[in-house]
Design a protein around this motif. Structure first.
Motif, PDB file in Angstrom:
ATOM      1  N   ILE A 152      15.880   9.795  -0.067  1.00 38.73           N
ATOM      2  CA  ILE A 152      16.084   8.359   0.111  1.00 38.73           C
ATOM      3  C   ILE A 152      14.816   7.551  -0.150  1.00 38.73           C
ATOM      4  N   TYR A 153      13.652   8.208  -0.124  1.00 37.63           N
ATOM      5  CA  TYR A 153      12.403   7.503  -0.414  1.00 37.63           C
ATOM      6  C   TYR A 153      12.345   7.035  -1.870  1.00 37.63           C
ATOM      7  N   PHE A 154      13.049   7.734  -2.750  1.00 30.80           N
ATOM      8  CA  PHE A 154      12.935   7.434  -4.176  1.00 30.80           C
ATOM      9  C   PHE A 154      14.265   7.081  -4.842  1.00 30.80           C
ATOM     10  N   PRO A 180      -4.262  13.485   6.591  1.00 33.17           N
ATOM     11  CA  PRO A 180      -3.716  13.599   7.943  1.00 33.17           C
ATOM     12  C   PRO A 180      -2.305  13.030   7.944  1.00 33.17           C
ATOM     13  N   ILE A 181      -1.458  13.460   8.877  1.00 37.77           N
ATOM     14  CA  ILE A 181      -0.095  12.918   8.850  1.00 37.77           C
ATOM     15  C   ILE A 181      -0.012  11.536   9.499  1.00 37.77           C
ATOM     16  N   HIS A 182      -1.065  11.157  10.204  1.00 38.46           N
ATOM     17  CA  HIS A 182      -1.008   9.858  10.888  1.00 38.46           C
ATOM     18  C   HIS A 182      -1.261   8.701   9.929  1.00 38.46           C
ATOM     19  N   LEU A 227       3.388  20.324   3.258  1.00 39.36           N
ATOM     20  CA  LEU A 227       3.278  21.286   4.354  1.00 39.36           C
ATOM     21  C   LEU A 227       2.609  20.609   5.546  1.00 39.36           C
ATOM     22  N   ARG A 228       3.299  20.611   6.667  1.00 40.16           N
ATOM     23  CA  ARG A 228       2.753  19.976   7.865  1.00 40.16           C
ATOM     24  C   ARG A 228       2.756  20.973   9.021  1.00 40.16           C
ATOM     25  N   PRO A 229       1.650  21.665   9.209  1.00 36.85           N
ATOM     26  CA  PRO A 229       1.604  22.651  10.285  1.00 36.85           C
ATOM     27  C   PRO A 229       1.441  21.962  11.642  1.00 36.85           C
ATOM     28  N   GLY A 263      11.876  14.945   7.358  1.00 33.39           N
ATOM     29  CA  GLY A 263      10.569  15.570   7.535  1.00 33.39           C
ATOM     30  C   GLY A 263       9.537  14.577   8.034  1.00 33.39           C
ATOM     31  N   ASP A 264       9.648  13.342   7.568  1.00 37.92           N
ATOM     32  CA  ASP A 264       8.743  12.295   8.036  1.00 37.92           C
ATOM     33  C   ASP A 264       8.898  12.122   9.542  1.00 37.92           C
ATOM     34  N   ILE A 265      10.136  12.058   9.983  1.00 39.92           N
ATOM     35  CA  ILE A 265      10.412  11.796  11.397  1.00 39.92           C
ATOM     36  C   ILE A 265      10.070  13.018  12.261  1.00 39.92           C
ATOM     37  N   PRO A 314       0.802  -1.229   0.000  1.00 42.84           N
ATOM     38  CA  PRO A 314       0.000   0.000   0.000  1.00 42.84           C
ATOM     39  C   PRO A 314       0.835   1.280   0.000  1.00 42.84           C
ATOM     40  N   GLU A 315       1.928   1.285   0.784  1.00 44.90           N
ATOM     41  CA  GLU A 315       2.751   2.496   0.901  1.00 44.90           C
ATOM     42  C   GLU A 315       3.357   2.885  -0.452  1.00 44.90           C
ATOM     43  N   ARG A 316       3.613   1.867  -1.291  1.00 42.51           N
ATOM     44  CA  ARG A 316       4.144   2.168  -2.626  1.00 42.51           C
ATOM     45  C   ARG A 316       3.109   2.933  -3.444  1.00 42.51           C
ATOM     46  N   GLY A 317       1.829   2.640  -3.196  1.00 39.04           N
ATOM     47  CA  GLY A 317       0.762   3.365  -3.883  1.00 39.04           C
ATOM     48  C   GLY A 317       0.774   4.843  -3.498  1.00 39.04           C
ATOM     49  N   LEU A 318       0.993   5.074  -2.200  1.00 35.94           N
ATOM     50  CA  LEU A 318       1.047   6.456  -1.716  1.00 35.94           C
ATOM     51  C   LEU A 318       2.234   7.196  -2.322  1.00 35.94           C
ATOM     52  N   LEU A 319       3.402   6.538  -2.314  1.00 36.23           N
ATOM     53  CA  LEU A 319       4.586   7.166  -2.900  1.00 36.23           C
ATOM     54  C   LEU A 319       4.371   7.382  -4.400  1.00 36.23           C
ATOM     55  N   GLY A 320       3.680   6.420  -5.032  1.00 38.21           N
ATOM     56  CA  GLY A 320       3.430   6.509  -6.476  1.00 38.21           C
ATOM     57  C   GLY A 320       2.546   7.696  -6.831  1.00 38.21           C
ATOM     58  N   ILE A 321       1.523   7.929  -6.034  1.00 39.36           N
ATOM     59  CA  ILE A 321       0.627   9.053  -6.366  1.00 39.36           C
ATOM     60  C   ILE A 321       1.318  10.379  -6.062  1.00 39.36           C
ATOM     61  N   ARG A 322       2.130  10.417  -4.969  1.00 44.24           N
ATOM     62  CA  ARG A 322       2.873  11.650  -4.665  1.00 44.24           C
ATOM     63  C   ARG A 322       3.806  11.989  -5.828  1.00 44.24           C
ATOM     64  N   SER A 323       4.512  10.973  -6.299  1.00 43.71           N
ATOM     65  CA  SER A 323       5.480  11.235  -7.348  1.00 43.71           C
ATOM     66  C   SER A 323       4.792  11.427  -8.707  1.00 43.71           C
ATOM     67  N   VAL A 374       8.044  22.098   6.347  1.00 44.22           N
ATOM     68  CA  VAL A 374       7.993  21.941   4.890  1.00 44.22           C
ATOM     69  C   VAL A 374       8.894  20.762   4.545  1.00 44.22           C
ATOM     70  N   ARG A 375       8.263  19.665   4.184  1.00 44.10           N
ATOM     71  CA  ARG A 375       8.982  18.416   3.916  1.00 44.10           C
ATOM     72  C   ARG A 375       9.064  18.181   2.404  1.00 44.10           C
ATOM     73  N   GLU A 376      10.271  17.930   1.903  1.00 45.46           N
ATOM     74  CA  GLU A 376      10.427  17.555   0.493  1.00 45.46           C
ATOM     75  C   GLU A 376       9.781  16.182   0.341  1.00 45.46           C
TER      76      GLU A 376
HETATM   77  C1  IPM Z   1       3.684   9.929   6.193  1.00 47.14           C
HETATM   78  C2  IPM Z   1       3.720   8.430   6.288  1.00 47.14           C
HETATM   79  C3  IPM Z   1       4.204   7.851   4.963  1.00 47.14           C
HETATM   80  C4  IPM Z   1       5.598   8.380   4.712  1.00 47.14           C
HETATM   81  C5  IPM Z   1       4.168   6.307   4.878  1.00 47.14           C
HETATM   82  C6  IPM Z   1       2.790   5.772   5.152  1.00 47.14           C
HETATM   83  C7  IPM Z   1       4.667   5.819   3.560  1.00 47.14           C
HETATM   84  O1  IPM Z   1       4.517   8.034   7.362  1.00 47.14           O
HETATM   85  O2  IPM Z   1       2.977  10.448   5.313  1.00 47.14           O
HETATM   86  O3  IPM Z   1       4.329  10.582   7.012  1.00 47.14           O
HETATM   87  O4  IPM Z   1       6.579   7.818   5.226  1.00 47.14           O
HETATM   88  O5  IPM Z   1       5.717   9.381   3.999  1.00 47.14           O
END
Ligand code: IPM
Ligand code: MG
Length: 361
Positions: free
Chosen positions: A140-142, A279-281, A105-107, A247-249, A88-97, A133-135
């Motif tokens: 390293i994600y890509f 949401p960021i969660h 932007l994460r306030p 930025g994720d962390i 599933p996470e690859r789908g999220l990365l795929g749509i972002r890219s 502001v997260r790239e």
């Molecule tokens: C986020 C999430 C995602 C990420 C995961 C679900 C791939 O943790 O949006 O912060 O690492 O970007």
């Protein structure tokens, strides 16, 4: 022209929290005359189940035709062990890219009503208002090469690549400086330039971009120090700009300053202003389907959608105020509950936000 919104509920608590947000949308469409065309699509584990891939072509095509996308969350234990390329996470990365959503932007804003919900002392967090502001489409994600290979001695080796080109760094830095110019005019760029060449370049490029913004104060900070400073004295920050992984962390860390990760929305923007809002969660499979999840981060993501992609700042303010009102009224989901408050479920929280909206003006 009627704007098109694509809704992707996703997995786990995604469908529940998105359903609450759709109540808010329905109210705005029915009662406030907002004209929007809503469509639904599959992303994540639900798409794997229905179509065999986490990002079906149809979803990406619909997303490209939309003015904005509202996303719940993706992933869950059911799909943790399937082949890596269709998780599933690859789908999220795929749509972002695929949509070029490079600016995330994460306030991290603390609602004063929740000052006592943070695990940090009230005086440390009250008044907190940070924009991270997260790239989002590089680093390293890509980076290639990536994978797990077998070494000659028979053991396996995992590897990923941290890469950033000058243009990728420059465009995210510009986003951060532009945002800072409408805020307190301070940017903190977070890197690990003392160890990683990719972020040594990051520091150099950000420093160069800063020359175009003479009224913005730029500071550089190593990521380990930034994590420490976020807990020690978070109010020193205005805008933070950083790589995809840092930025994720740091955004998860910052979310707990505001009381709960269930409160933090995000906007992922492309250079043409179109965007995806989530949401960021994560998908919180442990509480899915139990009416326990906090829908406020998703509802606040809808507010960001109105603000950034639809240019409807007034509607966004109204949504923010409605969320603030339910907190003032003492309503809390379990994650932000405190003594003397009324603990409510996901559904009730959604209804309460709609009620607060309907009693405005
Ligand atoms: C986020 C999430 C995602 C990420 C995961 C679900 C791939 O943790 O949006 O912060 O690492 O970007
Ligand atoms: Mg994350």
């Amino acid at each position: 022209m009627t704007k098109k919104i694509l809704i992707l509920p996703g997995d786990g608590i995604g469908p529940e929290i998105v359903a609450q947000t759709e109540k808010v949308l329905a109210f705005l469409i029915d009662q406030r005359g907002i004209k929007l065309e809503l469509e639904h699509g599959l992303l994540g584990g639900c798409a794997v189940d229905a179509a065999g891939v986490p990002l079906p072509d149809e979803t990406l095509a619909k997303a490209k035709e939309s003015d904005a996308i509202l996303l719940g969350s993706v992933g869950g234990p059911k799909w943790d062990t399937i082949e890596r390329s269709i998780r599933p996470e690859r789908g999220l990365l795929g749509i972002r890219s695929g949509l070029g959503l490079f600016a995330n932007l994460r306030p991290a804003v603390l609602f004063p009503q929740l000052a006592n919900a943070s695990t940090l002392r009230e005086d440390v967090v009250s008044g907190l208002d940070i924009m991270i502001v997260r790239e989002l489409t590089g680093g390293i994600y890509f980076g290639q090469p990536r994978g797990i290979k077998e070494l000659e001695d028979g053991q396996r080796q995992g590897f990923n690549t941290l890469v950033y080109s000058e243009s990728e760094i420059e465009r995210i830095a510009r986003v951060a400086f532009e945002i800072a110019s409408k805020r307190q005019k301070r940017v903190c760029s977070v890197d690990k330039a003392n160890v990683l060449e990719a972020t040594e370049l990051w520091r150099e490029v950000v420093t160069n971009v800063a020359k175009d913004y003479p009224d913005i104060e730029l500071e550089h900070m190593y990521v380990d120090n930034a994590a420490m400073q976020l807990v020690r004295n978070p109010k020193q920050f205005d805008v933070m700009v950083t790589t995809n992984m840092f930025g994720d962390i740091l955004s998860d860390l910052a979310s707990m300053l505001t009381g709960s990760i269930g409160m933090l929305p995000s906007a992922s923007l492309a250079s043409d202003g179109s965007g995806m809002y989530e949401p960021i969660h994560g998908s919180a499979p442990d509480i899915a389907g139990q009416n326990l999840a906090n829908p406020l981060a998703t509802i606040l993501s809808l507010s960001m959608l109105f603000r950034y992609s639809l240019d409807e700042a007034q509607i966004a303010d109204q949504i923010d105020q409605a969320v603030s009102q339910v907190l003032t009224d003492g309503l809390r989901t379990k994650d932000i509950n405190a003594e003397g408050m009324t603990c409510v479920g996901t559904n009730e929280m959604g209804d309460a936000v709609v009620k607060a909206l309907s009693s405005q003006r």
